[in-house]
Design an enzyme around this catalytic site. Structure first.
Site, PDB file in Angstrom:
ATOM      1  N   THR A  93       0.782  -1.132  -0.125  1.00  0.00           N
ATOM      2  CA  THR A  93      -0.155   0.055   0.075  1.00  0.00           C
ATOM      3  C   THR A  93       1.022   1.238   0.091  1.00  0.00           C
ATOM      4  O   THR A  93       1.711   1.543   0.971  1.00  0.00           O
ATOM      5  CB  THR A  93      -1.080   0.071   1.227  1.00  0.00           C
ATOM      6  OG1 THR A  93      -1.633  -1.215   1.339  1.00  0.00           O
ATOM      7  CG2 THR A  93      -1.911   1.193   1.139  1.00  0.00           C
ATOM      8  N   LYS A 168      -7.472   1.836  -2.650  1.00  0.00           N
ATOM      9  CA  LYS A 168      -7.166   1.203  -1.442  1.00  0.00           C
ATOM     10  C   LYS A 168      -7.060   2.298  -0.320  1.00  0.00           C
ATOM     11  O   LYS A 168      -7.242   1.853   0.870  1.00  0.00           O
ATOM     12  CB  LYS A 168      -5.374   0.732  -1.640  1.00  0.00           C
ATOM     13  CG  LYS A 168      -4.888   0.064  -0.356  1.00  0.00           C
ATOM     14  CD  LYS A 168      -5.482  -1.074   0.184  1.00  0.00           C
ATOM     15  CE  LYS A 168      -5.203  -1.297   1.567  1.00  0.00           C
ATOM     16  NZ  LYS A 168      -4.369  -2.531   1.841  1.00  0.00           N
ATOM     17  N   LYS A 236       0.633   4.826   8.341  1.00  0.00           N
ATOM     18  CA  LYS A 236       1.037   5.421   7.000  1.00  0.00           C
ATOM     19  C   LYS A 236       0.179   5.538   6.032  1.00  0.00           C
ATOM     20  O   LYS A 236       0.025   6.507   5.164  1.00  0.00           O
ATOM     21  CB  LYS A 236       2.202   4.183   6.632  1.00  0.00           C
ATOM     22  CG  LYS A 236       2.671   4.377   5.181  1.00  0.00           C
ATOM     23  CD  LYS A 236       2.497   3.113   4.373  1.00  0.00           C
ATOM     24  CE  LYS A 236       2.188   1.955   4.713  1.00  0.00           C
ATOM     25  NZ  LYS A 236       1.861   0.783   3.831  1.00  0.00           N
TER      26      LYS A 236
HETATM   27  P1  NAP Z   1       5.422  -6.610   7.339  1.00  0.00           P
HETATM   28  O1  NAP Z   1       4.950  -7.952   8.065  1.00  0.00           O
HETATM   29  O2  NAP Z   1       5.957  -5.403   8.296  1.00  0.00           O
HETATM   30  O3  NAP Z   1       6.680  -6.941   6.197  1.00  0.00           O
HETATM   31  C1  NAP Z   1       7.361  -5.972   5.650  1.00  0.00           C
HETATM   32  C2  NAP Z   1       8.174  -6.707   4.290  1.00  0.00           C
HETATM   33  O4  NAP Z   1       8.594  -5.365   3.770  1.00  0.00           O
HETATM   34  C3  NAP Z   1       9.165  -7.333   5.141  1.00  0.00           C
HETATM   35  O5  NAP Z   1       9.508  -8.529   4.256  1.00  0.00           O
HETATM   36  C4  NAP Z   1      10.256  -6.316   4.942  1.00  0.00           C
HETATM   37  O6  NAP Z   1      11.695  -7.022   5.168  1.00  0.00           O
HETATM   38  C5  NAP Z   1      10.298  -5.761   3.734  1.00  0.00           C
HETATM   39  N1  NAP Z   1      10.820  -4.435   3.551  1.00  0.00           N
HETATM   40  C6  NAP Z   1      10.436  -3.213   4.256  1.00  0.00           C
HETATM   41  N2  NAP Z   1      11.353  -2.302   3.975  1.00  0.00           N
HETATM   42  C7  NAP Z   1      12.134  -2.900   3.085  1.00  0.00           C
HETATM   43  C8  NAP Z   1      13.198  -2.463   2.198  1.00  0.00           C
HETATM   44  N3  NAP Z   1      13.459  -0.899   2.401  1.00  0.00           N
HETATM   45  N4  NAP Z   1      13.829  -2.962   1.293  1.00  0.00           N
HETATM   46  C9  NAP Z   1      13.480  -4.311   1.243  1.00  0.00           C
HETATM   47  N5  NAP Z   1      12.276  -4.849   1.800  1.00  0.00           N
HETATM   48  C10 NAP Z   1      11.692  -4.073   2.721  1.00  0.00           C
HETATM   49  O7  NAP Z   1       4.395  -5.821   6.623  1.00  0.00           O
HETATM   50  P2  NAP Z   1       2.970  -6.340   5.910  1.00  0.00           P
HETATM   51  O8  NAP Z   1       1.658  -6.500   6.909  1.00  0.00           O
HETATM   52  O9  NAP Z   1       3.360  -7.797   5.234  1.00  0.00           O
HETATM   53  O10 NAP Z   1       2.522  -5.554   4.888  1.00  0.00           O
HETATM   54  C11 NAP Z   1       3.083  -5.267   3.603  1.00  0.00           C
HETATM   55  C12 NAP Z   1       2.372  -4.219   2.838  1.00  0.00           C
HETATM   56  O11 NAP Z   1       1.068  -4.833   2.534  1.00  0.00           O
HETATM   57  C13 NAP Z   1       2.325  -2.888   3.293  1.00  0.00           C
HETATM   58  O12 NAP Z   1       2.528  -1.799   2.392  1.00  0.00           O
HETATM   59  C14 NAP Z   1       1.061  -3.140   3.987  1.00  0.00           C
HETATM   60  O13 NAP Z   1       0.520  -1.490   4.406  1.00  0.00           O
HETATM   61  C15 NAP Z   1       0.179  -3.658   2.913  1.00  0.00           C
HETATM   62  N6  NAP Z   1      -0.683  -4.642   3.646  1.00  0.00           N
HETATM   63  C16 NAP Z   1      -0.947  -5.111   4.677  1.00  0.00           C
HETATM   64  C17 NAP Z   1      -1.915  -6.050   5.099  1.00  0.00           C
HETATM   65  C18 NAP Z   1      -2.033  -6.666   6.400  1.00  0.00           C
HETATM   66  O14 NAP Z   1      -2.994  -7.134   6.738  1.00  0.00           O
HETATM   67  N7  NAP Z   1      -0.879  -6.816   7.142  1.00  0.00           N
HETATM   68  C19 NAP Z   1      -3.135  -5.960   4.431  1.00  0.00           C
HETATM   69  C20 NAP Z   1      -3.013  -5.387   3.113  1.00  0.00           C
HETATM   70  C21 NAP Z   1      -2.114  -4.545   2.760  1.00  0.00           C
HETATM   71  P3  NAP Z   1      12.086  -7.434   6.357  1.00  0.00           P
HETATM   72  O15 NAP Z   1      11.824  -8.942   6.676  1.00  0.00           O
HETATM   73  O16 NAP Z   1      13.732  -7.302   6.170  1.00  0.00           O
HETATM   74  O17 NAP Z   1      12.128  -6.385   7.570  1.00  0.00           O
END
Ligand code: NAP
Length: 289
Positions: A93, A168, A236
């Site tokens: 997102t 979104k 965010k």
């Molecule tokens: P998360 O668990 O915090 O995972 C984030 C991922 O991004 C990790 O693999 C992290 O790597 C990687 N990352 C972050 N910064 C990076 C960088 N500078 N370079 C390379 N990799 C990087 O987050 P999530 O919940 O999966 O969410 C991921 C995205 O989907 C976000 O944009 C979020 O807003 C969106 N989203 C989330 C949900 C939900 O329910 N969780 C639902 C819909 C959409 P590391 O392992 O090294 O930290």
């Protein structure tokens, strides 16, 4: 189509698992290599040491990382090695502006970008039932769709680049409203000493029933706030919504404004990595005062 996946976080891990089960996953990259090592042991795929190495191995690349700058940093690395006519599908997102910047970067190397944010939570990612809202060229989505069908149950082409992320943003405002409503109502019910299990059971079958109550109601009442969807990530998203409308009068978007104030307090208190349902902590505390 052989696919590479970048970002094995809460969402990405399950999307990659589903791609692996369907036989599409060729390679993964994650910044923290421990996650890829664990993933590789269970799901057969190559581990790439960088986004640019991953780009040499496949023509369809799906991204799931945290923030706008993370997406742009990755796209900048991808374009150093990517082959022509590659397709990048970003499920993170971000703002529409970031989607447009990424599209421009990829155009320079004759490749394509789709902003394809998802909704449905970690449960949706696990079950392959996400809702995916897509901006970009329709024809490009058509090519990627058979693979994307593995991670999303409903995929809708909204319009040009950035329109997926704008959709979104609509979703995230609604999610904030639901979080406010459910946490406040359940904290109120608890303060009234009601039998909350019964309350959830009956309320969820009536007009106030909703996804958030079904999936987070019981856990918040038992004080469990494991992500899920990290509060800091929703902060965010709501900041993105605010920036999209530019300068408007105060109180024009009260759900966004109030939720950002509440989230700031929770983040300052050390709860930023908890699920957004941790808003319940604040509502409970307010009713005790
Ligand atoms: P998360 O668990 O915090 O995972 C984030 C991922 O991004 C990790 O693999 C992290 O790597 C990687 N990352 C972050 N910064 C990076 C960088 N500078 N370079 C390379 N990799 C990087 O987050 P999530 O919940 O999966 O969410 C991921 C995205 O989907 C976000 O944009 C979020 O807003 C969106 N989203 C989330 C949900 C939900 O329910 N969780 C639902 C819909 C959409 P590391 O392992 O090294 O930290």
């Amino acid at each position: 189509m052989e696919t590479g996946f970048i970002g094995l976080g809460a969402m990405g891990k399950y999307m990659a698992i589903n791609l692996s089960k369907a036989g599409y996953l060729k390679t993964v990259f994650n910044r923290t290599t421990k996650k890829t090592e664990i993933f590789k042991k269970e799901y057969k795929c190559l581990v790439s040491n960088s986004p640019s190495e991953l780009a040499t191995r496949c023509r369809l690349i799906i991204i799931s990382v945290s923030r706008d700058q993370d997406v742009l940093d990755i796209v900048k690395q991808l374009i150093t090695k990517i082959s022509s006519n590659s397709i990048i599908v970003d499920t993170s997102t971000t703002s529409s502006k970031t989607a447009k910047k990424a599209t421009d970067l990829l155009k320079k190397v004759n490749s394509y970008f789709l902003d394809a944010p998802v909704s449905g939570g970690v449960e949706g990612a696990k079950n392959g039932t996400l809702a995916m809202m897509v901006g970009g060229e329709k024809q490009v989505l058509k090519e990627a769709r058979p693979v994307l069908n593995v991670i999303a149950k409903n995929i809708v082409h909204i319009g040009p680049t950035g329109s997926g992320q704008a959709t979104k943003a609509v979703n995230q405002i609604m999610a904030a409203g639901m979080n406010q409503a459910v946490t406040e109502a359940l904290a109120f019910g608890e303060a009234m000493n009601l039998p909350m299990e019964k309350v959830i059971k009956i309320v969820s079958t009536g007009a106030a029933g909703n996804w958030f109550l079904d999936h987070r109601g019981e856990t918040m009442l038992s004080g469990k706030f494991e992500p899920g969807f990290k509060l800091s990530l929703h902060q965010k998203d709501l900041s993105i919504c605010q920036s999209m409308v530019g300068s408007i009068s105060e109180n024009a978007l009260p759900i966004i404004e109030m939720t950002l104030i509440h989230y700031k307090k929770l983040i300052d208190d050390g709860y930023g990595d908890e699920d957004i349902s941790a808003l319940f902590r604040l509502k409970q505390a307010n009713l005790k005062n």
